[in-house]
Design an enzyme around this catalytic site. Structure first.
Site, PDB file in Angstrom:
ATOM      1  N   ARG A  16     -28.160   4.606  12.655  1.00  0.00           N
ATOM      2  CA  ARG A  16     -29.210   3.877  11.952  1.00  0.00           C
ATOM      3  C   ARG A  16     -29.022   4.023  10.436  1.00  0.00           C
ATOM      4  O   ARG A  16     -28.227   4.849   9.983  1.00  0.00           O
ATOM      5  CB  ARG A  16     -30.602   4.358  12.382  1.00  0.00           C
ATOM      6  CG  ARG A  16     -30.757   5.870  12.329  1.00  0.00           C
ATOM      7  CD  ARG A  16     -32.104   6.315  11.928  1.00  0.00           C
ATOM      8  NE  ARG A  16     -32.455   5.821  10.620  1.00  0.00           N
ATOM      9  CZ  ARG A  16     -32.018   6.357   9.471  1.00  0.00           C
ATOM     10  NH1 ARG A  16     -31.214   7.400   9.465  1.00  0.00           N
ATOM     11  NH2 ARG A  16     -32.390   5.847   8.308  1.00  0.00           N
ATOM     12  N   GLY A  17     -29.810   3.216   9.701  1.00  0.00           N
ATOM     13  CA  GLY A  17     -29.631   3.177   8.247  1.00  0.00           C
ATOM     14  C   GLY A  17     -28.602   2.092   7.955  1.00  0.00           C
ATOM     15  O   GLY A  17     -27.558   2.019   8.611  1.00  0.00           O
ATOM     16  N   ALA A  18     -28.930   1.248   6.967  1.00  0.00           N
ATOM     17  CA  ALA A  18     -28.123   0.043   6.752  1.00  0.00           C
ATOM     18  C   ALA A  18     -26.646   0.327   6.467  1.00  0.00           C
ATOM     19  O   ALA A  18     -25.755  -0.372   6.977  1.00  0.00           O
ATOM     20  CB  ALA A  18     -28.735  -0.758   5.600  1.00  0.00           C
ATOM     21  N   GLY A  19     -26.374   1.340   5.674  1.00  0.00           N
ATOM     22  CA  GLY A  19     -24.982   1.657   5.335  1.00  0.00           C
ATOM     23  C   GLY A  19     -24.222   2.180   6.542  1.00  0.00           C
ATOM     24  O   GLY A  19     -23.092   1.747   6.822  1.00  0.00           O
ATOM     25  N   ARG A  59     -29.220  -5.462  15.616  1.00  0.00           N
ATOM     26  CA  ARG A  59     -30.459  -5.348  14.824  1.00  0.00           C
ATOM     27  C   ARG A  59     -30.413  -6.456  13.769  1.00  0.00           C
ATOM     28  O   ARG A  59     -29.381  -6.663  13.136  1.00  0.00           O
ATOM     29  CB  ARG A  59     -30.583  -3.958  14.162  1.00  0.00           C
ATOM     30  CG  ARG A  59     -30.731  -2.839  15.182  1.00  0.00           C
ATOM     31  CD  ARG A  59     -31.073  -1.518  14.502  1.00  0.00           C
ATOM     32  NE  ARG A  59     -32.460  -1.472  14.017  1.00  0.00           N
ATOM     33  CZ  ARG A  59     -32.923  -0.499  13.241  1.00  0.00           C
ATOM     34  NH1 ARG A  59     -32.134   0.481  12.850  1.00  0.00           N
ATOM     35  NH2 ARG A  59     -34.185  -0.520  12.846  1.00  0.00           N
ATOM     36  N   CYS A 125     -38.578   7.065   4.126  1.00  0.00           N
ATOM     37  CA  CYS A 125     -37.524   6.838   5.118  1.00  0.00           C
ATOM     38  C   CYS A 125     -36.314   7.717   4.829  1.00  0.00           C
ATOM     39  O   CYS A 125     -36.424   8.732   4.129  1.00  0.00           O
ATOM     40  CB  CYS A 125     -37.128   5.371   5.222  1.00  0.00           C
ATOM     41  SG  CYS A 125     -36.222   5.031   6.765  1.00  0.00           S
ATOM     42  N   ASP A 194     -32.544  -2.374   3.114  1.00  0.00           N
ATOM     43  CA  ASP A 194     -31.806  -3.028   4.199  1.00  0.00           C
ATOM     44  C   ASP A 194     -31.309  -4.387   3.756  1.00  0.00           C
ATOM     45  O   ASP A 194     -30.307  -4.889   4.269  1.00  0.00           O
ATOM     46  CB  ASP A 194     -32.688  -3.175   5.443  1.00  0.00           C
ATOM     47  CG  ASP A 194     -32.718  -1.873   6.206  1.00  0.00           C
ATOM     48  OD1 ASP A 194     -33.462  -0.970   5.810  1.00  0.00           O
ATOM     49  OD2 ASP A 194     -31.936  -1.751   7.174  1.00  0.00           O
ATOM     50  N   ASN A 204     -37.118  -3.131   3.265  1.00  0.00           N
ATOM     51  CA  ASN A 204     -36.800  -1.733   3.615  1.00  0.00           C
ATOM     52  C   ASN A 204     -37.804  -1.268   4.663  1.00  0.00           C
ATOM     53  O   ASN A 204     -38.701  -2.029   5.065  1.00  0.00           O
ATOM     54  CB  ASN A 204     -36.840  -0.850   2.356  1.00  0.00           C
ATOM     55  CG  ASN A 204     -36.250   0.534   2.585  1.00  0.00           C
ATOM     56  OD1 ASN A 204     -35.147   0.663   3.114  1.00  0.00           O
ATOM     57  ND2 ASN A 204     -36.973   1.570   2.218  1.00  0.00           N
ATOM     58  N   LYS A 205     -37.658  -0.024   5.087  1.00  0.00           N
ATOM     59  CA  LYS A 205     -38.496   0.546   6.148  1.00  0.00           C
ATOM     60  C   LYS A 205     -39.976   0.209   5.976  1.00  0.00           C
ATOM     61  O   LYS A 205     -40.495   0.246   4.861  1.00  0.00           O
ATOM     62  CB  LYS A 205     -38.274   2.067   6.138  1.00  0.00           C
ATOM     63  CG  LYS A 205     -39.059   2.877   7.133  1.00  0.00           C
ATOM     64  CD  LYS A 205     -38.925   2.389   8.551  1.00  0.00           C
ATOM     65  CE  LYS A 205     -37.499   2.318   9.058  1.00  0.00           C
ATOM     66  NZ  LYS A 205     -37.374   1.567  10.331  1.00  0.00           N
ATOM     67  N   LYS A 230     -25.709  -4.942   0.290  1.00  0.00           N
ATOM     68  CA  LYS A 230     -27.054  -5.055   0.888  1.00  0.00           C
ATOM     69  C   LYS A 230     -27.752  -6.325   0.378  1.00  0.00           C
ATOM     70  O   LYS A 230     -28.868  -6.619   0.786  1.00  0.00           O
ATOM     71  CB  LYS A 230     -27.904  -3.841   0.510  1.00  0.00           C
ATOM     72  CG  LYS A 230     -27.273  -2.476   0.770  1.00  0.00           C
ATOM     73  CD  LYS A 230     -27.662  -1.940   2.106  1.00  0.00           C
ATOM     74  CE  LYS A 230     -27.080  -0.565   2.409  1.00  0.00           C
ATOM     75  NZ  LYS A 230     -27.647   0.537   1.672  1.00  0.00           N
TER      76      LYS A 230
HETATM   77  C1  RUB Z   1     -33.547   2.671   7.618  1.00  0.00           C
HETATM   78  C2  RUB Z   1     -34.045   2.244   6.284  1.00  0.00           C
HETATM   79  C3  RUB Z   1     -33.272   2.717   5.080  1.00  0.00           C
HETATM   80  C4  RUB Z   1     -32.274   1.610   4.691  1.00  0.00           C
HETATM   81  C5  RUB Z   1     -31.290   2.073   3.625  1.00  0.00           C
HETATM   82  O1  RUB Z   1     -34.233   2.063   8.673  1.00  0.00           O
HETATM   83  O2  RUB Z   1     -34.993   1.498   6.154  1.00  0.00           O
HETATM   84  O3  RUB Z   1     -34.133   2.947   3.995  1.00  0.00           O
HETATM   85  O4  RUB Z   1     -31.529   1.223   5.828  1.00  0.00           O
HETATM   86  O5  RUB Z   1     -30.543   3.159   4.134  1.00  0.00           O
HETATM   87  P1  RUB Z   1     -33.811   2.402  10.198  1.00  0.00           P
HETATM   88  P2  RUB Z   1     -29.084   3.489   3.599  1.00  0.00           P
HETATM   89  O6  RUB Z   1     -33.946   3.879  10.359  1.00  0.00           O
HETATM   90  O7  RUB Z   1     -34.773   1.621  11.029  1.00  0.00           O
HETATM   91  O8  RUB Z   1     -32.384   1.929  10.374  1.00  0.00           O
HETATM   92  O9  RUB Z   1     -29.241   3.721   2.108  1.00  0.00           O
HETATM   93  O10 RUB Z   1     -28.717   4.735   4.356  1.00  0.00           O
HETATM   94  O11 RUB Z   1     -28.186   2.352   3.897  1.00  0.00           O
END
Ligand code: RUB
Length: 320
Positions: A16-19, A59, A125, A194, A204-205, A230
């Site tokens: 999880r997390g966009a990156g 997703r 988040c 995201d 974002n979250k 992003k």
């Molecule tokens: C994760 C979320 C993060 C962004 C950015 O949501 O909202 O703030 O994805 O994260 P989920 P990053 O847990 O539902 O995937 O900076 O790690 O890309």
């Protein structure tokens, strides 16, 4: 990991997390390309497009996923024969993984300038880009504290407080609804993204827009940490970023919900923060005001309108 396994893990939010989602998808595509037994270029393209569609369907919100898939699939359009396409994709995947990790580091260096000794920062988040700013400032020896939210219903805040605590940063853990209560103690908010739309709005979250609203009211600077991939190119065509809605069971146990027939549970997992509440977006190419989102899309993602259309068709092949 296979494409199918990766897709399942992204759906279940084990990845999880966009990156991280983008990198995992690219790694899966690279492994798939290495092992794909195809007779010719067109069979290879077909196999890779099927794999991409599976990943893209996991997703819907994080635009990092279609952007990354688009980048690594591009060499397939340009190649004249199978091995050239395979090697091109593998090279593009290696390059994406390297540059996306580099981007997080660079964002950390830029973002850390915005944290000073004695300050208190709030994050919502679990974003590796936002955390990179905070952790870099801590590595620089700055003495500051962090408030981290719980993040209902996924509890991503637990990941954040572990990272902060491991880095030796004094941390306060609060429920999401306590943000406004504590905002007077906060000097700066850092969140990830995201998706960033062409008008500078940030997806974002869920809850991020409430944090931004409370920060705006208290005149607390609100900073978004977001890699250039992003940014959502198709928003220049007027497309909206889809907000993922997950099952109500993540909020209310199904047995309890069954006893409450007149109650509908809603579980949108992202929300949109308008550009007006955002002071700065820190990208690896530098910090920009949200009003310059278009420049990032055109100059750094550098996509032509034709390419936007093509990706759109790949991403929505089933519906076309
Ligand atoms: C994760 C979320 C993060 C962004 C950015 O949501 O909202 O703030 O994805 O994260 P989920 P990053 O847990 O539902 O995937 O900076 O790690 O890309």
């Amino acid at each position: 990991m296979s494409v199918r396994e990766t897709a399942e893990k992204i759906k279940r939010m084990e990845i999880r997390g966009a990156g991280r989602i983008a990198r995992a998808a690219v790694e899966a595509l690279r492994a798939h390309a290495r092992g794909l037994d195809a007779r010719d270029l067109s069979e290879f393209r077909k196999g890779m497009e099927e794999a991409s569609s599976l990943l893209l369907a996991t997703r819907p919100t994080a635009v990092s996923l279609p952007n990354a898939v688009h980048l690594v699939m591009m060499p397939l359009e340009e190649a004249d024969e199978l091995e050239e396409a395979r090697e091109g994709l593998i090279r593009a995947a290696d390059q994406f993984i390297r540059s996306s990790k580099g981007a997080v580091e660079r964002i950390g260096e830029i973002g850390a300038h915005h944290i000073s000794d004695g300050e208190t920062v709030l994050t919502h988040c679990n974003s590796e880009a936002a955390l990179s700013c905070i952790l870099t400032a801590a590595r620089q020896g700055k003495d500051f504290e962090v408030f981290a939210t719980e993040v209902r219903p996924g509890n991503q805040g637990l990941l954040t407080i572990r990272a902060l605590s491991d880095a030796g940063i004094p941390t306060h853990f609060i429920v999401d609804s306590a943000v406004r209560h504590f905002m007077h103690r906060i000097d700066r908010v850092f969140v990830g993204a995201d998706a960033v739309a062409v008008n500078g709005a940030v997806v974002n979250k869920i809850g991020t827009s409430q944090v931004a609203l409370a920060a705006h009211e208290a005149r607390t600077p609100f900073i978004v940490a977001a890699e250039t991939y992003k940014f959502a190119p198709r928003t220049t065509l007027g497309e909206l970023v889809e907000i993922e809605e997950r099952g109500g069971g993540e909020i209310l146990p199904p047995a309890e919900a069954a006893r409450l027939p007149r109650v509908t549970v809603h579980n949108p997992v992202f929300d949109v923060t308008p550009a007006a509440y955002i002071d700065l977006i820190v990208t690896e190419e530098g910090a920009i005001p949200p009003s310059l989102a278009y420049i990032i899309i055109r100059e750094f993602l550098g996509w032509s309108i034709e390419e936007f259309h093509k990706t759109f068709q790949i991403a929505h092949r089933d519906q076309v």
